[in-house]
Design an enzyme around this catalytic site. Structure first.
Site, PDB file in Angstrom:
ATOM      1  N   GLU A  23       0.830  -1.217   0.000  1.00  0.00           N
ATOM      2  CA  GLU A  23       0.000   0.000   0.000  1.00  0.00           C
ATOM      3  C   GLU A  23       0.859   1.259   0.000  1.00  0.00           C
ATOM      4  OE1 GLU A  23      -2.624  -0.707   3.356  1.00  0.00           O
ATOM      5  OE2 GLU A  23      -3.963  -1.880   2.127  1.00  0.00           O
ATOM      6  N   GLU A  40      -5.305  -8.671  -0.598  1.00  0.00           N
ATOM      7  CA  GLU A  40      -5.936  -8.516   0.713  1.00  0.00           C
ATOM      8  C   GLU A  40      -7.419  -8.270   0.490  1.00  0.00           C
ATOM      9  OE1 GLU A  40      -4.382  -5.746   3.609  1.00  0.00           O
ATOM     10  OE2 GLU A  40      -2.338  -6.036   2.882  1.00  0.00           O
TER      11      GLU A  40
HETATM   12  C1  BG6 Z   1      -4.261  -3.261   5.066  1.00  0.00           C
HETATM   13  C2  BG6 Z   1      -2.877  -3.557   5.583  1.00  0.00           C
HETATM   14  O1  BG6 Z   1      -4.349  -1.937   4.808  1.00  0.00           O
HETATM   15  O2  BG6 Z   1      -5.329  -3.480   5.933  1.00  0.00           O
HETATM   16  C3  BG6 Z   1      -2.821  -4.652   6.629  1.00  0.00           C
HETATM   17  O3  BG6 Z   1      -2.021  -3.861   4.519  1.00  0.00           O
HETATM   18  C4  BG6 Z   1      -3.946  -4.452   7.607  1.00  0.00           C
HETATM   19  O4  BG6 Z   1      -1.561  -4.628   7.221  1.00  0.00           O
HETATM   20  C5  BG6 Z   1      -5.282  -4.535   6.864  1.00  0.00           C
HETATM   21  O5  BG6 Z   1      -3.927  -5.322   8.687  1.00  0.00           O
HETATM   22  C6  BG6 Z   1      -6.497  -4.412   7.755  1.00  0.00           C
HETATM   23  O6  BG6 Z   1      -6.416  -3.267   8.527  1.00  0.00           O
HETATM   24  P1  BG6 Z   1      -6.554  -3.308  10.108  1.00  0.00           P
HETATM   25  O7  BG6 Z   1      -6.282  -1.935  10.545  1.00  0.00           O
HETATM   26  O8  BG6 Z   1      -7.948  -3.750  10.367  1.00  0.00           O
HETATM   27  O9  BG6 Z   1      -5.543  -4.293  10.577  1.00  0.00           O
END
Ligand code: BG6
Length: 487
Positions: free
Chosen positions: A192, A386
């Protein structure tokens, strides 16, 4: 042309992790502290207050370093993947994973980032990890930088603001390609990369007091430029050292809708989306979008480029485009409308969408829209690296029933399948995250993403035992049927 039915053969199904959110062992076997290791868990803050959770001062850093035994820094302990990874890999293999996205903790290999030679104990850890994955026929997809740069680079250089960090990163990348290139085919440089504006410390080691007063924005763009150059140079090294390997860029896909068809809303939304695509534009097309550059100039931001930088960007573009997708956003020209949370960002509340307990708006069709938009723009293979939902899970009689998670994944995978059938070239899908881990945004453990439950609470209490949730069995069926059986 024959219409694609379902997912292509060899589609890469799996899950994604980041070292700082799972490994723990923050000061073991020669690892140096990373930026993640000094970010405190702040239970008193609203979960939407990302600046509060992820912002930092020099005093915070020094206070954290003075307390090596404190349990207030959850990313130091993660879920102890460092010691338990073999058991976790076995569970991923049981679900049928074809791919696992992991990151390499830079400070496990180069404790301060400035060493000329790597820490061999760190090399051994990742070497064993990748060998075990090979044995289980799980393809590694490796991120070089996922919110975990060596803290010393932040303190000594103000992170990526300083051009010298480019050389340190390229040396780290080169060592990774030399030592792991035989086992790893798919690579990403920066997780990101656009997040530098939302949380400059965790993304790029930038501490506000170390910036020139009044020039913080300018310096963030300068740091971003250094990351673009470093990414291109690392890509060149990968091609030289590991023929046949592939490099991707990685974007937070923040698909944004206008709140109404009022032209003012549409115009504001257009800029939001141009801005969101800018990062991948540079890494795919090898040049800065002219509209973005002139917008920056209008805002008094001038990126200093060394001779040869533009050629470097042009010559070493990426092979594929990867992205995270959790939710969509809505934009309006009116200030003062009710806001909803997103991935380290807020947007106008969308009345058509439900939201998770953390306020992230659930929008499966937005994933299809994002895939179509990105494929049309870049004409490169895409990789969803993701996607998932944070939720509170409850263990009842040794079981976790999580129909909400199954519903979320089912709806998103269905839209992804439609996009593939419409002609989008998609390499794979790694859910975030296959196992509960520490939240990047809020450092909570109770924001659970996994198909596998981990017995640990926000304060670090628990046995760390792993438990298969209902969604574990569901995802196993999805993979076994190559995405045909989503029921
Ligand atoms: C993404 C990141 O933006 O979101 C991860 O690359 C992150 O590292 C994921 O864990 C979810 O976000 P959060 O804040 O719920 O952990």
């Amino acid at each position: 042309m024959m219409k694609q039915q379902g997912f292509p053969e060899g589609f890469l199904w799996g899950g994604a992790l980041a070292a700082n959110q799972v490994e723990g062992a923050w000061n073991q076997d020669g690892k140096g502290p990373s930026v993640a290791d000094v970010v405190a868990y702040k239970p008193h803050l609203d979960v939407k207050d990302y600046a509060g959770h992820m912002g930092i001062t020099l005093a915070d850093v020094h206070a954290a370093l003075a307390e090596p035994a404190s349990n207030c820094y959850p990313k130091r302990r993660g879920i102890d993947f460092y010691h338990r990874y073999q058991g976790d890999l076995a569970l991923f293999a049981e679900m049928g994973f074809k791919v696992l996205r992991v990151s390499i903790a830079w400070s496990r290999l180069f404790p301060t980032g400035e060493e000329q030679e790597p820490n061999e104990e760190g090399i051994a850890f990742y070497s064993n990890l990748f060998s075990d994955m090979q044995r289980l026929k799980i393809e590694p997809l490796v991120t070089l930088s996922h919110y975990e740069m060596p803290l010393a680079l932040s303190l000594n250089y103000n992170g990526w603001v300083d051009r010298r960090v480019v050389d340190h990163f390229v040396r780290f990348a080169r060592v990774c390609f030399e030592r792991f290139g035989g086992k790893v085919k798919y690579w990403l440089t920066f997780n990101e990369i656009d997040s530098i504006h939302r949380h400059p410390f965790t993304t790029a080691g930038i501490i506000p007091e170390q910036c020139t007063p009044g020039k913080e924005r300018q310096e963030i763009y300068q740091a971003l430029h250094h990351q673009f150059v470093a990414s291109a140079l690392a890509t060149a090294e990968l091609r030289r050292l590991v023929p046949g390997a592939q490099m991707g860029c990685m974007l937070t896909k923040l698909t944004t809708y206008p709140n109404t068809c009022r032209p003012q809303d549409v115009e504001k939304t257009l800029w939001k989306n141009l801005e969101n695509h800018f990062y991948a534009d540079v890494q795919v097309f090898g040049e800065y979008p002219p509209l973005i550059l002139s917008d920056l100039a209008r805002r008094g931001i001038h990126i200093h480029m060394q001779e040869g930088d533009l050629d470097t960007l042009r010559q070493h573009t990426v092979d594929f485009v990867s992205f995270s997708y959790y939710m969509s956003l809505t934009e309006s020209a009116d200030d003062g409308l009710e806001k909803s949370a997103g991935n380290t960002i807020l947007g106008v509340k969308n009345p058509y969408l439900p939201a998770t307990d953390w306020g992230w708006q659930i929008d499966p069709l937005g994933l299809r829209i994002s895939l179509l938009e990105l494929y049309d723009r870049y004409r490169k293979p895409l990789f969803i690296v993701e996607n998932g939902m944070g939720a509170r899970d409850e263990v009842v009689d040794g079981k976790v029933h999580d129909p909400y998670r199954i519903d979320y994944f089912r709806a998103h995978i269905r839209e992804m399948r439609t996009a593939v059938e419409l002609g989008v070239e998609l390499m794979g899908y790694t859910s975030w995250a296959p196992i509960d881990l520490i939240s990047a945004g809020t450092s909570q453990m109770s924001k659970r993403y996994g198909f596998i439950y981990v017995d640990q609470d926000d304060e670090g209490n628990g046995t760390l035992a792993r438990l298969r949730k209902d969604s574990f069995y569901w995802y196993r069926k999805v993979i076994a049927s190559n995405g045909a059986d989503l029921e």
